[in-house]
Scaffold this motif. Structure first.
Motif, PDB file in Angstrom:
ATOM      1  N   ALA A 244       0.701  -1.084  -0.016  1.00 40.33           N
ATOM      2  CA  ALA A 244       0.264  -0.065   0.112  1.00 40.33           C
ATOM      3  C   ALA A 244       0.850   1.362  -0.209  1.00 40.33           C
ATOM      4  CB  ALA A 244      -0.838  -0.128   1.309  1.00 40.33           C
ATOM      5  N   ASP A 245       1.219   1.685  -1.317  1.00 45.26           N
ATOM      6  CA  ASP A 245       2.204   2.777  -1.333  1.00 45.26           C
ATOM      7  C   ASP A 245       2.012   4.016  -1.969  1.00 45.26           C
ATOM      8  OD1 ASP A 245       2.181   1.548  -3.799  1.00 45.26           O
ATOM      9  OD2 ASP A 245       4.243   1.053  -4.114  1.00 45.26           O
ATOM     10  N   GLY A 246       0.824   4.199  -2.458  1.00 48.21           N
ATOM     11  CA  GLY A 246       0.463   5.238  -3.389  1.00 48.21           C
ATOM     12  C   GLY A 246       1.078   5.191  -4.745  1.00 48.21           C
ATOM     13  N   GLY A 247       1.411   4.069  -5.345  1.00 53.41           N
ATOM     14  CA  GLY A 247       1.787   3.890  -6.700  1.00 53.41           C
ATOM     15  C   GLY A 247       3.574   3.958  -6.596  1.00 53.41           C
ATOM     16  N   ARG A 248       4.093   3.922  -5.445  1.00 55.69           N
ATOM     17  CA  ARG A 248       5.602   4.091  -5.592  1.00 55.69           C
ATOM     18  C   ARG A 248       6.425   3.118  -6.373  1.00 55.69           C
ATOM     19  NH1 ARG A 248       8.980   5.025   0.109  1.00 55.69           N
ATOM     20  NH2 ARG A 248      11.227   4.660  -0.790  1.00 55.69           N
ATOM     21  N   MET A 249       6.099   1.894  -5.971  1.00 59.78           N
ATOM     22  CA  MET A 249       6.891   0.828  -6.375  1.00 59.78           C
ATOM     23  C   MET A 249       6.525   0.381  -7.821  1.00 59.78           C
ATOM     24  SD  MET A 249       6.613  -2.191  -3.260  1.00 59.78           S
ATOM     25  CE  MET A 249       7.921  -3.171  -4.217  1.00 59.78           C
ATOM     26  N   ALA A 250       5.523   1.098  -8.372  1.00 55.30           N
ATOM     27  CA  ALA A 250       5.228   1.153 -10.015  1.00 55.30           C
ATOM     28  C   ALA A 250       6.065   1.928 -10.552  1.00 55.30           C
ATOM     29  CB  ALA A 250       3.857   1.192 -10.233  1.00 55.30           C
ATOM     30  N   LEU A 251       6.555   3.129  -9.914  1.00 58.15           N
ATOM     31  CA  LEU A 251       7.415   4.170 -10.514  1.00 58.15           C
ATOM     32  C   LEU A 251       8.803   4.040 -10.650  1.00 58.15           C
ATOM     33  CD1 LEU A 251       6.723   7.395 -11.221  1.00 58.15           C
ATOM     34  CD2 LEU A 251       7.572   7.523  -8.923  1.00 58.15           C
ATOM     35  N   ASN A 252       9.102   4.296 -12.239  1.00 59.51           N
ATOM     36  CA  ASN A 252      10.674   4.354 -12.594  1.00 59.51           C
ATOM     37  C   ASN A 252      11.350   5.621 -12.703  1.00 59.51           C
ATOM     38  OD1 ASN A 252      12.830   2.544 -13.068  1.00 59.51           O
ATOM     39  ND2 ASN A 252      12.439   2.780 -15.543  1.00 59.51           N
ATOM     40  N   TYR A 253      10.469   6.596 -12.384  1.00 59.32           N
ATOM     41  CA  TYR A 253      11.106   7.853 -12.410  1.00 59.32           C
ATOM     42  C   TYR A 253      10.644   8.863 -11.187  1.00 59.32           C
ATOM     43  CZ  TYR A 253       6.802   8.470 -14.785  1.00 59.32           C
ATOM     44  OH  TYR A 253       5.419   8.376 -15.182  1.00 59.32           O
ATOM     45  N   THR A 254      10.685  10.135 -11.349  1.00 56.92           N
ATOM     46  CA  THR A 254      10.123  11.168 -10.343  1.00 56.92           C
ATOM     47  C   THR A 254       8.787  11.754 -11.023  1.00 56.92           C
ATOM     48  OG1 THR A 254      11.572  12.752 -10.705  1.00 56.92           O
ATOM     49  CG2 THR A 254      12.165  11.307  -8.968  1.00 56.92           C
ATOM     50  N   VAL A 255       7.906  12.249 -10.172  1.00 53.39           N
ATOM     51  CA  VAL A 255       6.783  12.873 -10.851  1.00 53.39           C
ATOM     52  C   VAL A 255       6.860  14.297 -10.303  1.00 53.39           C
ATOM     53  CG1 VAL A 255       5.304  10.900 -10.789  1.00 53.39           C
ATOM     54  CG2 VAL A 255       5.233  12.047  -8.731  1.00 53.39           C
ATOM     55  N   PRO A 256       6.641  15.298 -11.103  1.00 55.44           N
ATOM     56  CA  PRO A 256       6.485  16.635 -10.521  1.00 55.44           C
ATOM     57  C   PRO A 256       5.433  17.016  -9.354  1.00 55.44           C
ATOM     58  CG  PRO A 256       5.154  16.599 -12.631  1.00 55.44           C
ATOM     59  CD  PRO A 256       5.798  15.207 -12.404  1.00 55.44           C
TER      60      PRO A 256
END
Length: 265
Positions: A244-256
């Protein structure tokens, strides 16, 4: 959500943060709860808060790294409410240092609480559940850092990675006894620890830049996942780690990070 009315739950690290939220979620679902923690004062405060919600609860001082204390806390739970149906191994600590500066004492302290404490809680709880003969649910609290890594918390990373595989091993071993074992891996959750880390906008922006949902999670959002695993709604799920991570582990970059996401800091 089904399967919690009349159940008895034991939660370690239950006086604050995610542990307290787990007690709230389970209690709101109808369970009677025992919260365990090392701080007697914090336990008294948490027990008052839970009682004010109408949750039937009790508390026990317990150092999860000490088998005798874990056994005493589980015995207290059974003596107080008659049985044990759900155990939540949540107690955990963080001691940060650069890897080259990490001391043996800091390594041992974190492994003792975060990994050995989960082992002891799970084993003692499972023995009680097996003796009762009607199964149960054990939920371990892991972390996204059980899969990813932060260089200044190598001990924490290792402990949570251990929790993940311990969860799988427990699930396989306990399945014949109708005891399910799963884990929840939180991302950035707004606990007292995170509040200290994100004390200014720059720090919060750094955290949110790796979180696609652009907010920190609330502890009750972890508590509700634990409630799912504790309930009959997850009756065919065991050996799993849910992040339960707000999408963090699916992310391969940073978001603005927009300015409005930082309001209030």
């Amino acid at each position: 959500m089904s399967g919690l009315v009349g159940r008895v739950a034991f939660i370690t690290g239950g006086a604050k943060g995610i542990g307290l939220a787990c007690a709230q979620a389970l209690g709101r679902g109808g369970a009677r709860v025992v919260i365990a923690d090392v701080s007697a004062d914090d336990l008294k405060s948490a027990e008052r808060d839970l009682g004010a919600e109408g949750i039937e609860c009790a508390s026990a001082v317990c150092d999860v790294g000490d088998r005798t204390q874990v056994e005493a806390a589980v015995d207290f739970t059974v003596k107080t409410f008659g049985k044990l149906d759900v155990a939540v191994a949540n107690a955990g600590i963080v001691r940060a240092a650069d890897f080259l500066d990490l001391t043996d004492a800091d390594w041992d302290a974190v492994i003792r609480v975060n990994l050995t404490g989960v082992f002891l809680t799970g084993q003692v709880a499972a023995r009680q559940m097996k003796a009762q003969g009607h199964g149960g649910s054990i939920v371990n609290i892991s972390s996204v850092n059980g899969v990813m890594a932060i260089p200044t918390i190598a001990n924490y990373n290792a402990s949570k990675g251990g929790v993940n595989n311990l969860t799988r091993a427990m699930a396989l071993s306990l399945a014949p006894h109708a005891i399910r074992v799963n884990a929840v891996g939180p991302g950035s959750i707004m606990t007292d620890v995170l509040r200290q880390v994100v004390a200014d906008k720059a720090a919060m922006a750094k955290v949110l830049s790796r979180t696609p949902m652009l907010r920190a999670g609330d502890p009750i959002e972890i508590g509700n996942v634990v409630k799912f695993f504790a309930s009959d709604d997850s009756s065919y799920i065991t050996g799993q780690i849910l992040y339960a991570d707000g999408g963090r582990m699916a992310l391969n970059y940073t978001v603005p990070v927009p300015e409005e996401a930082l309001e209030g800091l």
